[in-house]
Scaffold this active site. Structure first.
Site, PDB file in Angstrom:
ATOM      1  N   SER A   1     -10.903  -0.873   3.206  1.00 60.95           N
ATOM      2  CA  SER A   1     -10.135  -1.030   4.463  1.00 60.95           C
ATOM      3  C   SER A   1      -9.700   0.335   4.981  1.00 60.95           C
ATOM      4  CB  SER A   1      -8.873  -1.857   4.218  1.00 60.95           C
ATOM      5  OG  SER A   1      -9.236  -3.083   3.638  1.00 60.95           O
TER       6      SER A   1
ATOM      7  N   GLU B   1      -5.266   3.889   6.235  1.00 60.90           N
ATOM      8  CA  GLU B   1      -4.941   3.673   4.809  1.00 60.90           C
ATOM      9  C   GLU B   1      -5.372   4.823   3.889  1.00 60.90           C
ATOM     10  OE1 GLU B   1      -5.621  -0.297   3.032  1.00 60.90           O
ATOM     11  OE2 GLU B   1      -6.442   0.778   1.327  1.00 60.90           O
TER      12      GLU B   1
ATOM     13  N   ARG C   1       0.842  -1.223   0.000  1.00 64.53           N
ATOM     14  CA  ARG C   1       0.000   0.000   0.000  1.00 64.53           C
ATOM     15  C   ARG C   1       0.867   1.259   0.000  1.00 64.53           C
ATOM     16  NH1 ARG C   1      -2.600  -3.788  -0.791  1.00 64.53           N
ATOM     17  NH2 ARG C   1      -4.583  -4.377   0.080  1.00 64.53           N
TER      18      ARG C   1
HETATM   19  C1  LIG Z   1     -15.331  -1.064  -1.234  1.00 67.47           C
HETATM   20  C2  LIG Z   1     -13.857  -0.757  -1.436  1.00 67.47           C
HETATM   21  C3  LIG Z   1     -12.951  -1.796  -1.577  1.00 67.47           C
HETATM   22  C4  LIG Z   1     -11.592  -1.530  -1.771  1.00 67.47           C
HETATM   23  N1  LIG Z   1     -10.737  -2.596  -1.903  1.00 67.47           N
HETATM   24  C5  LIG Z   1      -9.423  -2.370  -2.106  1.00 67.47           C
HETATM   25  C6  LIG Z   1      -8.518  -3.468  -2.271  1.00 67.47           C
HETATM   26  O1  LIG Z   1      -8.901  -4.626  -2.263  1.00 67.47           O
HETATM   27  N2  LIG Z   1      -7.208  -3.185  -2.463  1.00 67.47           N
HETATM   28  C7  LIG Z   1      -6.739  -1.905  -2.501  1.00 67.47           C
HETATM   29  O2  LIG Z   1      -5.540  -1.735  -2.692  1.00 67.47           O
HETATM   30  N3  LIG Z   1      -7.555  -0.861  -2.357  1.00 67.47           N
HETATM   31  C8  LIG Z   1      -8.893  -1.051  -2.153  1.00 67.47           C
HETATM   32  N4  LIG Z   1      -9.733   0.010  -1.983  1.00 67.47           N
HETATM   33  C9  LIG Z   1      -9.196   1.375  -1.972  1.00 67.47           C
HETATM   34  C10 LIG Z   1      -9.276   2.104  -3.340  1.00 67.47           C
HETATM   35  O3  LIG Z   1     -10.251   1.531  -4.156  1.00 67.47           O
HETATM   36  C11 LIG Z   1      -7.945   2.117  -4.077  1.00 67.47           C
HETATM   37  O4  LIG Z   1      -6.958   2.718  -3.295  1.00 67.47           O
HETATM   38  C12 LIG Z   1      -8.039   2.853  -5.416  1.00 67.47           C
HETATM   39  O5  LIG Z   1      -6.838   2.699  -6.133  1.00 67.47           O
HETATM   40  C13 LIG Z   1      -8.338   4.339  -5.245  1.00 67.47           C
HETATM   41  O6  LIG Z   1      -8.618   4.865  -6.518  1.00 67.47           O
HETATM   42  P1  LIG Z   1      -9.387   6.223  -6.708  1.00 67.47           P
HETATM   43  O7  LIG Z   1      -9.335   6.568  -8.152  1.00 67.47           O
HETATM   44  O8  LIG Z   1     -10.719   6.156  -6.100  1.00 67.47           O
HETATM   45  O9  LIG Z   1      -8.449   7.227  -5.894  1.00 67.47           O
HETATM   46  P2  LIG Z   1      -8.895   8.505  -5.060  1.00 67.47           P
HETATM   47  O10 LIG Z   1      -9.593   8.083  -3.809  1.00 67.47           O
HETATM   48  O11 LIG Z   1      -9.573   9.485  -5.934  1.00 67.47           O
HETATM   49  O12 LIG Z   1      -7.470   9.095  -4.645  1.00 67.47           O
HETATM   50  C14 LIG Z   1      -6.670   8.455  -3.661  1.00 67.47           C
HETATM   51  C15 LIG Z   1      -5.346   9.226  -3.562  1.00 67.47           C
HETATM   52  O13 LIG Z   1      -4.631   9.084  -4.772  1.00 67.47           O
HETATM   53  C16 LIG Z   1      -4.427  10.364  -5.396  1.00 67.47           C
HETATM   54  N5  LIG Z   1      -4.618  10.180  -6.839  1.00 67.47           N
HETATM   55  C17 LIG Z   1      -5.734   9.748  -7.462  1.00 67.47           C
HETATM   56  N6  LIG Z   1      -5.506   9.698  -8.796  1.00 67.47           N
HETATM   57  C18 LIG Z   1      -4.235  10.113  -8.992  1.00 67.47           C
HETATM   58  C19 LIG Z   1      -3.406  10.297 -10.148  1.00 67.47           C
HETATM   59  N7  LIG Z   1      -3.857  10.066 -11.365  1.00 67.47           N
HETATM   60  N8  LIG Z   1      -2.138  10.765  -9.964  1.00 67.47           N
HETATM   61  C20 LIG Z   1      -1.672  11.042  -8.713  1.00 67.47           C
HETATM   62  N9  LIG Z   1      -2.410  10.890  -7.587  1.00 67.47           N
HETATM   63  C21 LIG Z   1      -3.665  10.426  -7.742  1.00 67.47           C
HETATM   64  C22 LIG Z   1      -5.465  11.305  -4.770  1.00 67.47           C
HETATM   65  O14 LIG Z   1      -5.025  12.650  -4.801  1.00 67.47           O
HETATM   66  C23 LIG Z   1      -5.544  10.747  -3.357  1.00 67.47           C
HETATM   67  O15 LIG Z   1      -4.486  11.205  -2.585  1.00 67.47           O
HETATM   68  C24 LIG Z   1     -11.121  -0.206  -1.801  1.00 67.47           C
HETATM   69  C25 LIG Z   1     -12.040   0.853  -1.663  1.00 67.47           C
HETATM   70  C26 LIG Z   1     -13.393   0.582  -1.485  1.00 67.47           C
HETATM   71  C27 LIG Z   1     -14.367   1.715  -1.366  1.00 67.47           C
END
Ligand SMILES: Cc1cc2nc3c(=O)[nH]c(=O)nc-3n(C[C@H](O)[C@H](O)[C@H](O)COP(=O)(O)OP(=O)(O)OC[C@H]3O[C@@H](n4cnc5c(N)ncnc54)[C@H](O)[C@@H]3O)c2cc1C
Length: 366
Positions: A244, A351, A169
């Site tokens: 998580s 996280e 992570r």
């Molecule tokens: C139900 C559920 C289940 C999940 N299961 C998992 C799992 O199994 N494994 C896991 O690893 N994660 C899991 N996650 C967490 C999440 O889905 C991941 O971390 C995912 O990659 C976040 O993507 P996002 O586009 O929503 O990022 P966001 O929430 O929009 O952003 C997260 C962070 O990344 C930054 N960011 C976003 N896009 C970019 C970019 N293009 N360049 C630079 N920075 C950026 C943002 O500024 C912020 O700081 C889960 C979440 C939920 C709600």
């Protein structure tokens, strides 16, 4: 570039937190990033990039520019319809493409590598930020390189997987938040090597198909992962959450041993063999403790107070209702952290990424 003013971010974060952005734009290409950068410089305001909003907690109205990533092209290789030409292929996707859509499409085209990462919410561009992982596979397994836009300098460059410093992570992007991922480049396989080390995947495939399968296809693994996730995790569309809320803490084998004496049944997984100290010749095995198990053992599962709580089936997931504030979610997280520390002597690390009115902050036990 003409940003919209005072836009609610409720639809742009999976906790459905209702905070507003002073300025709001969608980013469709690199030129939009240049314009956004100029805007922030001219107005001397902070900025925040949101992907799918599934890994962040917004605690206040944002006094700056919020950018939602909307670059969403995928570059499939031209020989994709003749897979047997090679057992590997390179694939690039822009940051705003939906992660799970990409996983589904690669499997439909006969490729493997991403199936264990099915149904993780969010965008492709966020995947390297915390090196998304699930069921024994991390993005690192398939990542070749990442295209970056530096919001400080306006320059673009590419980082190799090694340069991304991917960990559990974790990645270099956590310490370089001004680096915006614009494109992710992957290498996938046509030769399938199923990753079914997590027993629950093999068991679920067997129960779906009615027989034990030793060499499941990527589609069978995807179906099993989707089934497990839908059973175990709340869908943010109906129950706001960010997955998580805590990372699984890493401890030494000695800590596992002494904790197991007090807490029989403690759930832990071996991580790696790491030197205890650079000067020491002794080695200690490291283990990941299941943070959800620790929280569950202390009776938090199903807890509710005000608009926030702990999911009734998954103690690692904090949930909230429409009226809750980001601060309420964090206060609950802090109480859980303190309880786990007091009882297990282990610190849980939050996280998701936390933001107030001016940018990112940390919120942890001392
Ligand atoms: C139900 C559920 C289940 C999940 N299961 C998992 C799992 O199994 N494994 C896991 O690893 N994660 C899991 N996650 C967490 C999440 O889905 C991941 O971390 C995912 O990659 C976040 O993507 P996002 O586009 O929503 O990022 P966001 O929430 O929009 O952003 C997260 C962070 O990344 C930054 N960011 C976003 N896009 C970019 C970019 N293009 N360049 C630079 N920075 C950026 C943002 O500024 C912020 O700081 C889960 C979440 C939920 C709600």
């Amino acid at each position: 570039m003409k940003p919209q003013l005072k836009v609610s971010l409720k639809p742009y974060n999976t906790l459905s937190l209702d905070v507003k952005a002073d300025y709001f734009v969608r980013i469709h290409n690199i030129n939009d990033l240049h314009l956004a950068r100029n805007f922030c410089q001219m107005n001397d305001c902070p900025w925040l990039l949101i992907g799918g909003g599934s890994n962040l907690v917004l605690t206040q109205d944002f006094e700056g520019l919020v950018m939602v990533m909307a670059m969403d092209k995928v570059f499939w290789p031209s020989n994709i319809t003749v897979p047997k030409m090679s057992d590997k292929f390179a694939l690039s996707a822009e940051a705003g493409y939906e992660w799970d859509r990409l996983v589904e499409e690669t499997i439909q085209k006969g490729a493997s590598g991403l199936e264990n990462l099915s149904l993780i919410p969010g965008q492709v561009g966020a995947a390297p930020i915390q090196n998304i992982g699930a069921y024994g596979v991390e993005l690192a397994h398939c990542l070749t390189s990442v295209d970056v836009f530096d919001f400080k300098t306006g320059q673009t460059f590419q980082l190799t997987t090694t340069e991304c410093k991917l960990g559990y992570r974790d990645s270099i992007f956590k310490t370089h938040p001004h680096w915006i991922v614009t494109q992710v480049n992957l290498t996938l396989n046509f030769e399938h090597e199923p990753q079914v080390g997590y027993g629950i995947i093999a068991d679920t495939i067997a129960s779906i198909s009615g027989q034990s399968i030793t060499d499941p296809s990527p589609q069978q693994i995807r179906d099993a992962v989707i089934h497990i996730r839908r059973t175990k995790l709340p869908d943010p569309k109906y129950i706001p959450n960010v997955g998580s809320f805590f990372k699984n803490p890493v401890v030494t084998s000695e800590q596992v041993e002494s904790l197991t004496q007090i807490w029989p049944g403690l759930v832990s997984y071996p991580v790696a063999l790491i030197p205890v100290a650079k000067t020491s010749k002794t080695h200690s095995s490291y283990y990941k403790l299941a943070a959800g198990w620790l929280i569950d053992k202390l009776g938090w599962k199903g807890f509710r107070e005000g608009g926030v709580g702990v999911h009734e089936h998954q103690a690692l997931v904090l949930v909230c209702s429409g009226s809750a504030k980001g601060k309420d979610v964090l206060d609950l997280a802090l109480r859980i952290q303190a309880d786990v520390k007091a009882n297990f002597g282990v610190k849980l690390e939050i996280e998701p990424r936390l933001f107030d009115s001016r940018g990112e902050f940390t919120y942890n036990l001392d």
